[in-house]
Write a protein that holds these residues in place. Structure first.
Motif, PDB file in Angstrom:
ATOM      1  N   SER A  44       0.847  -1.187   0.000  1.00 34.80           N
ATOM      2  CA  SER A  44       0.000   0.000   0.000  1.00 34.80           C
ATOM      3  C   SER A  44       0.883   1.238   0.000  1.00 34.80           C
ATOM      4  N   ILE A  45       0.392   2.293  -0.648  1.00 32.75           N
ATOM      5  CA  ILE A  45       1.136   3.542  -0.715  1.00 32.75           C
ATOM      6  C   ILE A  45       0.142   4.691  -0.803  1.00 32.75           C
ATOM      7  N   LYS A  46       0.439   5.761  -0.073  1.00 32.29           N
ATOM      8  CA  LYS A  46      -0.463   6.899  -0.007  1.00 32.29           C
ATOM      9  C   LYS A  46       0.068   8.066  -0.830  1.00 32.29           C
ATOM     10  N   LYS A  47      -0.824   8.997  -1.143  1.00 32.93           N
ATOM     11  CA  LYS A  47      -0.431  10.201  -1.859  1.00 32.93           C
ATOM     12  C   LYS A  47       0.701  10.905  -1.103  1.00 32.93           C
ATOM     13  N   GLY A  48       1.675  11.378  -1.857  1.00 35.02           N
ATOM     14  CA  GLY A  48       2.803  12.082  -1.264  1.00 35.02           C
ATOM     15  C   GLY A  48       3.963  11.181  -0.884  1.00 35.02           C
ATOM     16  N   GLU A  49       3.775   9.851  -1.017  1.00 35.52           N
ATOM     17  CA  GLU A  49       4.840   8.918  -0.651  1.00 35.52           C
ATOM     18  C   GLU A  49       5.639   8.485  -1.880  1.00 35.52           C
ATOM     19  N   THR A  50       6.911   8.164  -1.633  1.00 34.77           N
ATOM     20  CA  THR A  50       7.813   7.683  -2.683  1.00 34.77           C
ATOM     21  C   THR A  50       8.463   6.389  -2.209  1.00 34.77           C
ATOM     22  N   VAL A  51       8.469   5.384  -3.087  1.00 32.80           N
ATOM     23  CA  VAL A  51       9.037   4.080  -2.728  1.00 32.80           C
ATOM     24  C   VAL A  51       9.972   3.602  -3.841  1.00 32.80           C
ATOM     25  N   GLN A  52      11.141   3.142  -3.432  1.00 39.12           N
ATOM     26  CA  GLN A  52      12.084   2.500  -4.350  1.00 39.12           C
ATOM     27  C   GLN A  52      11.893   0.991  -4.251  1.00 39.12           C
ATOM     28  N   ILE A  53      11.872   0.319  -5.401  1.00 32.87           N
ATOM     29  CA  ILE A  53      11.669  -1.132  -5.439  1.00 32.87           C
ATOM     30  C   ILE A  53      13.005  -1.848  -5.594  1.00 32.87           C
ATOM     31  N   GLU A  54      13.222  -2.848  -4.752  1.00 35.62           N
ATOM     32  CA  GLU A  54      14.398  -3.712  -4.862  1.00 35.62           C
ATOM     33  C   GLU A  54      13.949  -5.169  -4.863  1.00 35.62           C
ATOM     34  N   SER A  55      14.726  -6.019  -5.523  1.00 37.09           N
ATOM     35  CA  SER A  55      14.479  -7.464  -5.492  1.00 37.09           C
ATOM     36  C   SER A  55      15.766  -8.174  -5.874  1.00 37.09           C
ATOM     37  N   ASP A  56      15.698  -9.486  -6.004  1.00 36.24           N
ATOM     38  CA  ASP A  56      16.904 -10.220  -6.373  1.00 36.24           C
ATOM     39  C   ASP A  56      17.194 -10.149  -7.866  1.00 36.24           C
ATOM     40  N   SER A  57      16.298  -9.534  -8.650  1.00 37.87           N
ATOM     41  CA  SER A  57      16.555  -9.349 -10.082  1.00 37.87           C
ATOM     42  C   SER A  57      15.794  -8.130 -10.593  1.00 37.87           C
ATOM     43  N   HIS A  58      16.373  -7.484 -11.588  1.00 38.90           N
ATOM     44  CA  HIS A  58      15.718  -6.321 -12.175  1.00 38.90           C
ATOM     45  C   HIS A  58      14.408  -6.714 -12.842  1.00 38.90           C
ATOM     46  N   ASP A  59      14.367  -7.882 -13.462  1.00 38.88           N
ATOM     47  CA  ASP A  59      13.144  -8.340 -14.142  1.00 38.88           C
ATOM     48  C   ASP A  59      11.978  -8.460 -13.161  1.00 38.88           C
ATOM     49  N   LYS A  60      12.263  -8.908 -11.945  1.00 41.47           N
ATOM     50  CA  LYS A  60      11.198  -9.036 -10.948  1.00 41.47           C
ATOM     51  C   LYS A  60      10.721  -7.655 -10.489  1.00 41.47           C
ATOM     52  N   LYS A  73       1.816  13.634  -5.090  1.00 43.41           N
ATOM     53  CA  LYS A  73       1.603  12.456  -5.933  1.00 43.41           C
ATOM     54  C   LYS A  73       2.402  11.272  -5.389  1.00 43.41           C
ATOM     55  N   ILE A  74       2.078  10.094  -5.893  1.00 41.19           N
ATOM     56  CA  ILE A  74       2.796   8.870  -5.541  1.00 41.19           C
ATOM     57  C   ILE A  74       3.894   8.620  -6.575  1.00 41.19           C
TER      58      ILE A  74
END
Length: 211
Positions: free
Chosen positions: A27-43, A188-189
């Motif tokens: 979940s993410i709310k307006k005004g929040e910023t999230v960076q995505i990480e995983s074990d592969s870029h494709d994921k 914005k998100i």
């Protein structure tokens, strides 16, 4: 209205890349910023595609500001796609259309009109990225970096609520990324993938690791 986007027990799959994300809650709310990480870029990219509704969930619920999305009726999705600005590794321009036609693709599709003049929003972006004089050219006439920038402009002239960016450092300078962050605004998100420390510093975000 709940100012939040939520995935509840969602699974996504990309057969071509051999990737699958199972039963994720996010979940993410307006005004929040999230960076995505995983074990592969494709994921990580698959997660962005899921948020962008490029990939439909195999199960679970996608709640978009208090509305559960009903997959997979494309015309039904138009009102939501207008609110999602997505620049992914799979984002492309239409080769037979000019850059200007590509920028206004959503507007022309939705309203069945041909846009003759740039509005202030698109004019500001085109001037900043120095492509105002190239709008009558076709995608093949400009380099890959400029192609991505045109895609970015196309997405940012939407009435977006969420911006999804896959490695913006691959086609934007740090100065350009800072400009885009300010252009997007604080209400914005933003969800993005990046492996660049300077970009992470610019966005100053939380991190979500996907197993």
């Amino acid at each position: 209205m709940i100012d939040e986007i939520e995935l509840i027990n969602c699974s996504f799959e990309d057969d071509l890349k051999g990737q699958k994300i199972e039963f994720i809650n996010f979940s993410i709310k307006k005004g929040e910023t999230v960076q995505i990480e995983s074990d592969s870029h494709d994921k990580s990219s698959l997660f962005l595609k899921g948020l962008a509704t490029v990939k439909y969930p195999l199960n679970g619920k996608y709640i978009f500001f208090n509305e559960e999305l009903n997959f997979p009726d494309y015309r039904y999705f138009l009102k939501y796609k207008k609110k999602i600005a997505y620049v992914g590794i799979d984002s492309n321009l239409v080769s037979r259309k000019t850059l200007k036609e590509n920028i206004f693709l959503m507007t022309e599709y939705e309203k069945n009109i041909i846009v003759q003049e740039l509005d202030e929003k698109s004019k500001t972006l085109c001037n900043f990225f120095n492509i105002s004089e190239k709008l009558d050219k076709f995608p093949k006439d400009i380099n890959l970096r400029k192609n991505k920038i045109v895609i970015l402009i196309r997405e940012l002239i939407k009435q977006f609520e969420i911006v999804l960016l896959d490695c913006p450092e691959n086609f934007l300078s740090y100065e350009e990324i800072s400009y885009i962050k300010n252009f997007i605004g604080d209400d914005k998100i933003i969800v993005f993938i990046s492996y660049d420390k300077e970009v992470l510093k610019i966005f100053n975000s939380k991190t979500l690791f996907i197993n």
